[in-house]
Write an enzyme that holds these catalytic residues in place. Sequence first.
Site, PDB file in Angstrom:
ATOM      1  N   LEU A  76       0.747  -1.261   0.185  1.00 40.70           N
ATOM      2  CA  LEU A  76      -0.023  -0.028  -0.043  1.00 40.70           C
ATOM      3  C   LEU A  76       0.739   1.374  -0.053  1.00 40.70           C
ATOM      4  O   LEU A  76       0.422   2.350   0.131  1.00 40.70           O
ATOM      5  CB  LEU A  76      -0.837  -0.017   0.981  1.00 40.70           C
ATOM      6  CG  LEU A  76      -2.052  -1.213   1.190  1.00 40.70           C
ATOM      7  CD1 LEU A  76      -3.017  -1.058   2.510  1.00 40.70           C
ATOM      8  CD2 LEU A  76      -2.795  -1.054  -0.039  1.00 40.70           C
ATOM      9  N   LYS A 100      15.439  -6.915   1.934  1.00 45.99           N
ATOM     10  CA  LYS A 100      15.932  -5.795   3.129  1.00 45.99           C
ATOM     11  C   LYS A 100      17.505  -6.138   3.501  1.00 45.99           C
ATOM     12  O   LYS A 100      17.982  -5.131   3.885  1.00 45.99           O
ATOM     13  CB  LYS A 100      15.020  -5.739   4.478  1.00 45.99           C
ATOM     14  CG  LYS A 100      13.653  -5.205   3.913  1.00 45.99           C
ATOM     15  CD  LYS A 100      12.760  -5.183   5.106  1.00 45.99           C
ATOM     16  CE  LYS A 100      11.564  -4.551   4.864  1.00 45.99           C
ATOM     17  NZ  LYS A 100      10.655  -4.188   5.912  1.00 45.99           N
ATOM     18  N   GLY A 106       7.844 -15.668  15.346  1.00 51.60           N
ATOM     19  CA  GLY A 106       8.341 -15.311  14.083  1.00 51.60           C
ATOM     20  C   GLY A 106       9.841 -14.685  14.253  1.00 51.60           C
ATOM     21  O   GLY A 106      10.207 -14.101  15.143  1.00 51.60           O
ATOM     22  N   ALA A 107      10.750 -14.728  13.103  1.00 53.53           N
ATOM     23  CA  ALA A 107      11.956 -14.522  13.032  1.00 53.53           C
ATOM     24  C   ALA A 107      12.161 -14.017  11.736  1.00 53.53           C
ATOM     25  O   ALA A 107      13.471 -14.138  11.167  1.00 53.53           O
ATOM     26  CB  ALA A 107      12.925 -15.298  13.350  1.00 53.53           C
ATOM     27  N   VAL A 110       2.165  -7.325  13.362  1.00 48.47           N
ATOM     28  CA  VAL A 110       2.769  -6.582  12.376  1.00 48.47           C
ATOM     29  C   VAL A 110       2.025  -6.529  11.249  1.00 48.47           C
ATOM     30  O   VAL A 110       1.980  -5.394  10.433  1.00 48.47           O
ATOM     31  CB  VAL A 110       4.025  -7.251  12.139  1.00 48.47           C
ATOM     32  CG1 VAL A 110       4.939  -6.262  10.974  1.00 48.47           C
ATOM     33  CG2 VAL A 110       4.978  -7.121  13.345  1.00 48.47           C
TER      34      VAL A 110
HETATM   35  P1  ATR Z   1      11.331 -14.116   5.417  1.00 50.06           P
HETATM   36  O1  ATR Z   1      11.348 -15.348   6.340  1.00 50.06           O
HETATM   37  O2  ATR Z   1      11.890 -14.357   4.207  1.00 50.06           O
HETATM   38  O3  ATR Z   1      12.154 -12.950   6.227  1.00 50.06           O
HETATM   39  P2  ATR Z   1       8.788 -13.130   6.505  1.00 50.06           P
HETATM   40  O4  ATR Z   1       7.405 -13.126   5.605  1.00 50.06           O
HETATM   41  O5  ATR Z   1       9.574 -11.866   7.103  1.00 50.06           O
HETATM   42  O6  ATR Z   1       9.742 -13.730   5.442  1.00 50.06           O
HETATM   43  O7  ATR Z   1       8.841 -14.254   7.872  1.00 50.06           O
HETATM   44  C1  ATR Z   1       7.881 -15.141   7.805  1.00 50.06           C
HETATM   45  C2  ATR Z   1       7.986 -15.723   9.154  1.00 50.06           C
HETATM   46  O8  ATR Z   1       6.528 -16.231   9.511  1.00 50.06           O
HETATM   47  C3  ATR Z   1       8.969 -16.715   9.629  1.00 50.06           C
HETATM   48  O9  ATR Z   1       9.189 -16.479  11.129  1.00 50.06           O
HETATM   49  C4  ATR Z   1       8.229 -18.127   9.278  1.00 50.06           C
HETATM   50  O10 ATR Z   1       8.787 -19.159  10.337  1.00 50.06           O
HETATM   51  P3  ATR Z   1       9.728 -19.988   9.572  1.00 50.06           P
HETATM   52  O11 ATR Z   1      11.224 -19.244   9.689  1.00 50.06           O
HETATM   53  O12 ATR Z   1       9.862 -21.139  10.452  1.00 50.06           O
HETATM   54  O13 ATR Z   1       9.765 -20.103   8.172  1.00 50.06           O
HETATM   55  C5  ATR Z   1       6.746 -17.707  10.032  1.00 50.06           C
HETATM   56  N1  ATR Z   1       5.770 -18.545   9.367  1.00 50.06           N
HETATM   57  C6  ATR Z   1       5.524 -18.585   8.079  1.00 50.06           C
HETATM   58  N2  ATR Z   1       4.342 -19.801   8.128  1.00 50.06           N
HETATM   59  C7  ATR Z   1       4.281 -20.154   9.282  1.00 50.06           C
HETATM   60  C8  ATR Z   1       3.414 -21.005   9.922  1.00 50.06           C
HETATM   61  N3  ATR Z   1       2.771 -21.782   9.274  1.00 50.06           N
HETATM   62  N4  ATR Z   1       3.639 -21.323  11.412  1.00 50.06           N
HETATM   63  C9  ATR Z   1       4.491 -20.726  12.017  1.00 50.06           C
HETATM   64  N5  ATR Z   1       5.189 -19.398  11.513  1.00 50.06           N
HETATM   65  C10 ATR Z   1       5.196 -19.415  10.273  1.00 50.06           C
END
Ligand code: ATR
Length: 262
Positions: free
Chosen positions: A15, A65, A125-126, A208
């Site tokens: 957006l 990023k 999340g990370a 977020v």
């Molecule tokens: P990126 O990892 O490329 O930076 P992001 O969108 O910033 O992408 O991060 C996605 C986050 O959502 C990650 O922490 C991911 O966990 P994993 O590191 O194990 O992939 C988390 N995530 C995505 N799908 C998930 C799910 N079904 N359950 C729990 N965590 C999830």
Amino acid sequence: MKKFLVIGNPINHSLSPRLHNFWFKENNIKAIYESLKLNTNQLDQLIYDLKEKKINGVNVTVPFKKEIISYMDKLSEEASAVQSVNTISLEDNKVVGYNTDIVGFELSIKETKFDLKNKNIFILGAGGVVPSIIYSLNRMNVSQIFISNRTKMKAENLKRIDKNLTVLDWGEVPDFDMIINATSVGLNKNEKIDINFTKMKNKFFYDVIYNPKETNFLREGKKLGNKVLNGKMMFIYQASAAFNLWHKINPEINEKTIKLLD
Ligand code: ATR
């Protein structure tokens, strides 16, 4: 006419164009802001176009990023600390990388009057935005930060940003005051995080994600009587900080701005 971009992959959900183009109008700036889906092998050309002033500023989103850092001539102190760049500008023919997610998160919290000082924070999340959130939390003098990620190793790696992080197993729940959903779960409506939230009361639930407005995480948090906030204000404040870097103007943020993103 000046041209600004947000780059990412995917990018159609962004957006940023709506917000920046609105502020251009409000401030009588002759410029255009567009989104561009890129692949890694196109980053070179993008930086070239910046240096040639064919593009006058760039916002960077997932997944670039971190990757974009190697193309920068200079980094702000914050961008360097978290190894994450979301805003690029050209200064004295140098490509400079900034991070406005940090201040975006911080302002979104300050506005709520919820004082984070000495509070315990639990991050789920990370991904890409988490280093910025951790940096911001520490600047607000939180007590302890717990983090848990489905892929534990990625959470462990964040100790490079903050050696005091406490990394938990996925599903483990600490004693906390504020919980932050920084996973991508909820971007698709009705997706559920597989964690039991039912015992979490008198907390602050922060997501977020801002689109959809109310993720399942926030809906559940609210149902249990917790304070809740989505990522909309963080998004608006990171955009306004970028706008200020490029145009030296603090754009007005009012009801109209906020409605724009609904
Ligand atoms: P990126 O990892 O490329 O930076 P992001 O969108 O910033 O992408 O991060 C996605 C986050 O959502 C990650 O922490 C991911 O966990 P994993 O590191 O194990 O992939 C988390 N995530 C995505 N799908 C998930 C799910 N079904 N359950 C729990 N965590 C999830």
